[in-house]
Design a protein around this motif. Structure first.
Motif, PDB file in Angstrom:
ATOM      1  N   ILE A   4       0.819  -1.196   0.000  1.00 25.03           N
ATOM      2  CA  ILE A   4       0.000   0.000   0.000  1.00 25.03           C
ATOM      3  C   ILE A   4       0.860   1.256   0.000  1.00 25.03           C
ATOM      4  CG2 ILE A   4      -1.690   1.296   1.352  1.00 25.03           C
ATOM      5  CD1 ILE A   4      -2.819  -1.091  -0.093  1.00 25.03           C
ATOM      6  N   ASN A   5       2.026   1.193   0.608  1.00 20.73           N
ATOM      7  CA  ASN A   5       2.862   2.388   0.696  1.00 20.73           C
ATOM      8  C   ASN A   5       3.774   2.561  -0.522  1.00 20.73           C
ATOM      9  OD1 ASN A   5       4.553   0.301   1.133  1.00 20.73           O
ATOM     10  ND2 ASN A   5       5.421   1.035   3.062  1.00 20.73           N
ATOM     11  N   ASP A   6       3.589   1.727  -1.528  1.00 21.54           N
ATOM     12  CA  ASP A   6       4.393   1.820  -2.740  1.00 21.54           C
ATOM     13  C   ASP A   6       3.519   2.344  -3.865  1.00 21.54           C
ATOM     14  OD1 ASP A   6       5.946   1.543  -4.965  1.00 21.54           O
ATOM     15  OD2 ASP A   6       6.733  -0.428  -4.413  1.00 21.54           O
ATOM     16  N   LYS A   7       3.644   3.615  -4.168  1.00 18.58           N
ATOM     17  CA  LYS A   7       2.770   4.239  -5.146  1.00 18.58           C
ATOM     18  C   LYS A   7       2.939   3.619  -6.524  1.00 18.58           C
ATOM     19  CE  LYS A   7       2.493   8.699  -2.780  1.00 18.58           C
ATOM     20  NZ  LYS A   7       2.648  10.166  -2.913  1.00 18.58           N
ATOM     21  N   LYS A   8       4.128   3.242  -6.861  1.00 22.89           N
ATOM     22  CA  LYS A   8       4.369   2.704  -8.185  1.00 22.89           C
ATOM     23  C   LYS A   8       3.662   1.370  -8.386  1.00 22.89           C
ATOM     24  CE  LYS A   8       8.862   4.963  -8.796  1.00 22.89           C
ATOM     25  NZ  LYS A   8      10.285   4.745  -9.038  1.00 22.89           N
ATOM     26  N   LYS A   9       3.449   0.633  -7.293  1.00 19.74           N
ATOM     27  CA  LYS A   9       2.840  -0.686  -7.416  1.00 19.74           C
ATOM     28  C   LYS A   9       1.329  -0.633  -7.229  1.00 19.74           C
ATOM     29  CE  LYS A   9       6.768  -3.496  -5.967  1.00 19.74           C
ATOM     30  NZ  LYS A   9       7.240  -4.530  -5.049  1.00 19.74           N
ATOM     31  N   SER A  10       0.795   0.490  -6.875  1.00 19.39           N
ATOM     32  CA  SER A  10      -0.631   0.555  -6.626  1.00 19.39           C
ATOM     33  C   SER A  10      -1.403   0.872  -7.899  1.00 19.39           C
ATOM     34  CB  SER A  10      -0.934   1.580  -5.536  1.00 19.39           C
ATOM     35  OG  SER A  10      -2.296   1.533  -5.198  1.00 19.39           O
ATOM     36  N   ASN A  11      -1.719   2.155  -8.117  1.00 25.67           N
ATOM     37  CA  ASN A  11      -2.477   2.554  -9.298  1.00 25.67           C
ATOM     38  C   ASN A  11      -3.766   1.760  -9.433  1.00 25.67           C
ATOM     39  OD1 ASN A  11      -0.510   4.447 -10.120  1.00 25.67           O
ATOM     40  ND2 ASN A  11       0.720   2.797 -11.002  1.00 25.67           N
ATOM     41  N   ILE A  25      -9.891   6.510   2.870  1.00 21.38           N
ATOM     42  CA  ILE A  25      -9.938   6.886   1.465  1.00 21.38           C
ATOM     43  C   ILE A  25      -8.752   7.787   1.131  1.00 21.38           C
ATOM     44  CG2 ILE A  25     -11.246   8.120  -0.312  1.00 21.38           C
ATOM     45  CD1 ILE A  25     -13.796   7.198   0.989  1.00 21.38           C
ATOM     46  N   ALA A  26      -8.463   8.734   2.037  1.00 25.90           N
ATOM     47  CA  ALA A  26      -7.319   9.630   1.828  1.00 25.90           C
ATOM     48  C   ALA A  26      -6.017   8.841   1.775  1.00 25.90           C
ATOM     49  CB  ALA A  26      -7.265  10.672   2.948  1.00 25.90           C
ATOM     50  N   LEU A  27      -5.883   7.811   2.633  1.00 29.89           N
ATOM     51  CA  LEU A  27      -4.670   6.989   2.637  1.00 29.89           C
ATOM     52  C   LEU A  27      -4.525   6.216   1.327  1.00 29.89           C
ATOM     53  CD1 LEU A  27      -4.638   5.605   6.300  1.00 29.89           C
ATOM     54  CD2 LEU A  27      -3.083   7.285   5.286  1.00 29.89           C
ATOM     55  N   LEU A  28      -5.641   5.717   0.796  1.00 26.20           N
ATOM     56  CA  LEU A  28      -5.598   5.009  -0.477  1.00 26.20           C
ATOM     57  C   LEU A  28      -5.132   5.940  -1.598  1.00 26.20           C
ATOM     58  CD1 LEU A  28      -8.821   2.789  -0.398  1.00 26.20           C
ATOM     59  CD2 LEU A  28      -6.484   1.981  -0.659  1.00 26.20           C
ATOM     60  N   GLU A  29      -5.646   7.151  -1.598  1.00 27.94           N
ATOM     61  CA  GLU A  29      -5.261   8.107  -2.631  1.00 27.94           C
ATOM     62  C   GLU A  29      -3.786   8.472  -2.515  1.00 27.94           C
ATOM     63  OE1 GLU A  29      -9.544  10.326  -3.428  1.00 27.94           O
ATOM     64  OE2 GLU A  29      -8.053  11.281  -2.125  1.00 27.94           O
ATOM     65  N   GLN A  30      -3.289   8.585  -1.264  1.00 27.46           N
ATOM     66  CA  GLN A  30      -1.872   8.865  -1.065  1.00 27.46           C
ATOM     67  C   GLN A  30      -1.005   7.722  -1.583  1.00 27.46           C
ATOM     68  OE1 GLN A  30      -1.246   9.740   3.081  1.00 27.46           O
ATOM     69  NE2 GLN A  30      -2.752  11.418   3.094  1.00 27.46           N
ATOM     70  N   ALA A  31      -1.553   6.508  -1.540  1.00 31.12           N
ATOM     71  CA  ALA A  31      -0.802   5.335  -2.011  1.00 31.12           C
ATOM     72  C   ALA A  31      -0.911   5.148  -3.519  1.00 31.12           C
ATOM     73  CB  ALA A  31      -1.310   4.071  -1.302  1.00 31.12           C
ATOM     74  N   GLY A  32      -1.622   6.058  -4.205  1.00 29.62           N
ATOM     75  CA  GLY A  32      -1.694   5.979  -5.655  1.00 29.62           C
ATOM     76  C   GLY A  32      -3.000   5.447  -6.209  1.00 29.62           C
ATOM     77  N   TRP A  33      -3.974   5.136  -5.336  1.00 29.54           N
ATOM     78  CA  TRP A  33      -5.261   4.640  -5.809  1.00 29.54           C
ATOM     79  C   TRP A  33      -6.078   5.793  -6.391  1.00 29.54           C
ATOM     80  CZ3 TRP A  33      -7.731  -0.322  -5.039  1.00 29.54           C
ATOM     81  CH2 TRP A  33      -6.886  -1.274  -4.444  1.00 29.54           C
ATOM     82  N   LYS A  34      -6.825   5.492  -7.447  1.00 30.71           N
ATOM     83  CA  LYS A  34      -7.783   6.434  -8.002  1.00 30.71           C
ATOM     84  C   LYS A  34      -9.149   6.076  -7.431  1.00 30.71           C
ATOM     85  CE  LYS A  34      -9.613   8.210 -12.372  1.00 30.71           C
ATOM     86  NZ  LYS A  34      -9.597   8.066 -13.856  1.00 30.71           N
ATOM     87  N   SER A 115      -5.997  -0.355   8.816  1.00 28.66           N
ATOM     88  CA  SER A 115      -4.847  -1.081   8.249  1.00 28.66           C
ATOM     89  C   SER A 115      -5.284  -2.380   7.581  1.00 28.66           C
ATOM     90  CB  SER A 115      -3.813  -1.368   9.341  1.00 28.66           C
ATOM     91  OG  SER A 115      -4.380  -2.176  10.361  1.00 28.66           O
ATOM     92  N   GLN A 116      -6.243  -3.090   8.207  1.00 30.11           N
ATOM     93  CA  GLN A 116      -6.724  -4.338   7.614  1.00 30.11           C
ATOM     94  C   GLN A 116      -7.473  -4.079   6.316  1.00 30.11           C
ATOM     95  OE1 GLN A 116      -8.800  -6.994  10.314  1.00 30.11           O
ATOM     96  NE2 GLN A 116      -7.584  -6.278  12.053  1.00 30.11           N
ATOM     97  N   LEU A 117      -8.256  -3.009   6.295  1.00 27.53           N
ATOM     98  CA  LEU A 117      -8.995  -2.661   5.089  1.00 27.53           C
ATOM     99  C   LEU A 117      -8.041  -2.338   3.937  1.00 27.53           C
ATOM    100  CD1 LEU A 117     -11.655  -2.014   3.632  1.00 27.53           C
ATOM    101  CD2 LEU A 117     -11.521   0.298   4.559  1.00 27.53           C
TER     102      LEU A 117
END
Length: 448
Positions: A4-11, A25-34, A115-117
């Motif tokens: 999750i903390n690797d933006k390049k691997k998320s997307n 939701i904010a944490l997901l976006e920080q990790a590169g999720w749209k 964290s589990q989510l």
């Protein structure tokens, strides 16, 4: 698992239905999720189609949505991993539990363990990437009768995928009309021989002098033009082979591999056989060669009957209704609830083939938008030759379906009305492959 903390691997892509803009939701976006938060179900279909493949987290804790509406969307979406957010006390509600069981890969109760989510969402993103390798085959599988979500058809899909990449002998068994020939086509399509021909031979029409049997004799194969030299051969109704042809086929399997090749080394044929009878019993009756049976039965694929596939009946009926409507340029139609119940109750002795013929007839003759009971040409009387056990089972199944319909799919209420425990009710539902799926019941639910 996706970090999750690797933006390049998320997307990854995530749809949050009914969720306020929360910290996770904010944490997901920080990790590169749209991400996309959706509160209006009228636009949900377009959003899910645009974002697919994606993870969809739906918040059911505040009862803001109709559970039936959410279930309809979940049943139609492809390549979407559903996660539910609920309150702990909602686990006592049958319809909520059924929704989670039918459509969700996981659920979380409030307060949400962030964290589990996040870990779960990341893992499901990885699963989507793995599954994407097989999506190219989905349309083909749908066409050839592997479409559905029942346990039996999922098991069949798994076996087909496993055996397709091998060269072992395959025996397909099942009642007439279940789609054995279509399964063989799928195996060929997914195999390394997919660029060669699939030749289908009906054994009931074979004679000892038929040149199509030359694939069993490499010496003839070398010299005869137009004879099958590679690819896949399906021997339909293998039990119809004469005694001499059974021995010829057995001899083919007993030859060392190097003796099956011609001078150019191009005689390389895979043999798949199918049967609508119990070949093991045929061996006991001395009507089928015992050694040949064991040679053919290296990998046995039992194709389930349509009546064993539960709610798949409706899925297949809807799929073919749309398919034939486009093919015959007729108006788009849907089934009434009474028509759906008829489809679920009917025994389908002709299996998928009979269902396809019925839907084709409806598509050609119905001038309205809705398919009702009178549009089907199904037998009005039951088969007088049915066994007492069959009649009892069908009556038991009818009672279960009626009770679920009366109680709008709520298992606990139906069990109470029948005077049985919930555990007994679930055992009976499993016995008859009945899924109390909220998609096929009208009316309200406790959670709606």
């Amino acid at each position: 698992m996706v970090a999750i903390n690797d933006k390049k691997k998320s997307n990854g892509r995530l749809v949050a239905m009914g969720c306020t803009y929360e910290p996770w939701i904010a944490l997901l976006e920080q990790a590169g999720w749209k991400t996309h938060c959706c509160y209006d179900l009228r636009t949900a279909d377009a959003i899910l189609e645009e974002y697919s493949p994606c993870v969809c987290i739906v918040d059911l804790s505040n009862n803001d949505f109709s559970l039936n509406s959410i279930s309809q969307r979940a049943s139609k979406t492809k390549h979407v991993k559903w996660i539910a957010i609920i309150k702990k006390e909602q686990l006592k509600i049958d319809s909520i539990c059924q929704f989670i069981n039918n459509f969700c890969i996981d659920f979380f109760s409030t307060p949400i363990p962030t964290s589990q989510l996040l870990d779960t969402a990341g893992h499901q993103l990885g699963m989507l990437e793995i599954e994407s390798t097989s999506w190219a085959d989905e349309n083909y599988q749908c066409e050839v009768g592997l479409y559905g979500e029942s346990k039996s058809i999922k098991h069949l899909r798994d076996m087909v995928k496993r055996v397709s990449m091998t060269d072992v002998n395959i025996l397909l068994s099942g009642e007439q009309g279940v789609g054995k020939e279509l399964i063989a086509k799928t195996i060929h399509k997914l195999s390394k021989r997919r660029n060669d021909d699939l030749t289908i031979i009906n054994c009931s029409s074979l004679s000892d002098s038929d040149q199509r049997t030359c694939f069993l004799d490499p010496q003839k194969n070398m010299d005869d033009s137009g004879i099958i030299k590679s690819g896949t051969i399906l021997l339909n109704s293998v039990e119809e082979l004469s005694t001499s042809l059974q021995l010829k086929l057995l001899n083919h399997f007993q030859q060392p591999e190097n003796e099956k090749l011609n001078d150019q080394g191009c005689f390389d044929v895979r043999v798949i056989t199918s049967s609508s009878v119990d070949l093991e019993q045929a061996v006991k009756n001395n009507t089928f060669n015992k050694e040949l049976y064991y040679r053919l039965n290296v990998f046995h694929v039992a194709v389930p009957t349509l009546r064993e596939r539960g709610a798949d009946i409706i899925l297949l009926a809807e799929y073919y209704l749309q398919k034939f409507s486009k093919e015959y340029s007729t108006r788009s139609m849907h089934y009434s609830e009474e028509a759906k119940q008829l489809l679920l109750r009917y025994n389908w002795p002709g299996n998928v083939r009979e269902l396809i013929n019925q839907v084709k007839r409806v598509s050609l003759l119905n001038d309205s938008n809705e398919v009702n009971l009178e549009h089907f040409d199904l037998p009005k009387k039951t088969n007088a030759k049915q066994s007492l056990r069959t009649i009892k089972d069908e009556a038991e199944k009818d009672v279960l379906v009626t009770m679920l319909e009366t109680h709008k799919g709520q298992v606990a209420s139906a069990a109470k009305d029948l005077g049985v425990s919930r555990a007994t009710m679930y055992r009976l539902l499993n016995k008859h492959n009945i899924i109390p799926d909220v998609r096929y019941y009208n009316g309200g639910y406790a959670a709606e």
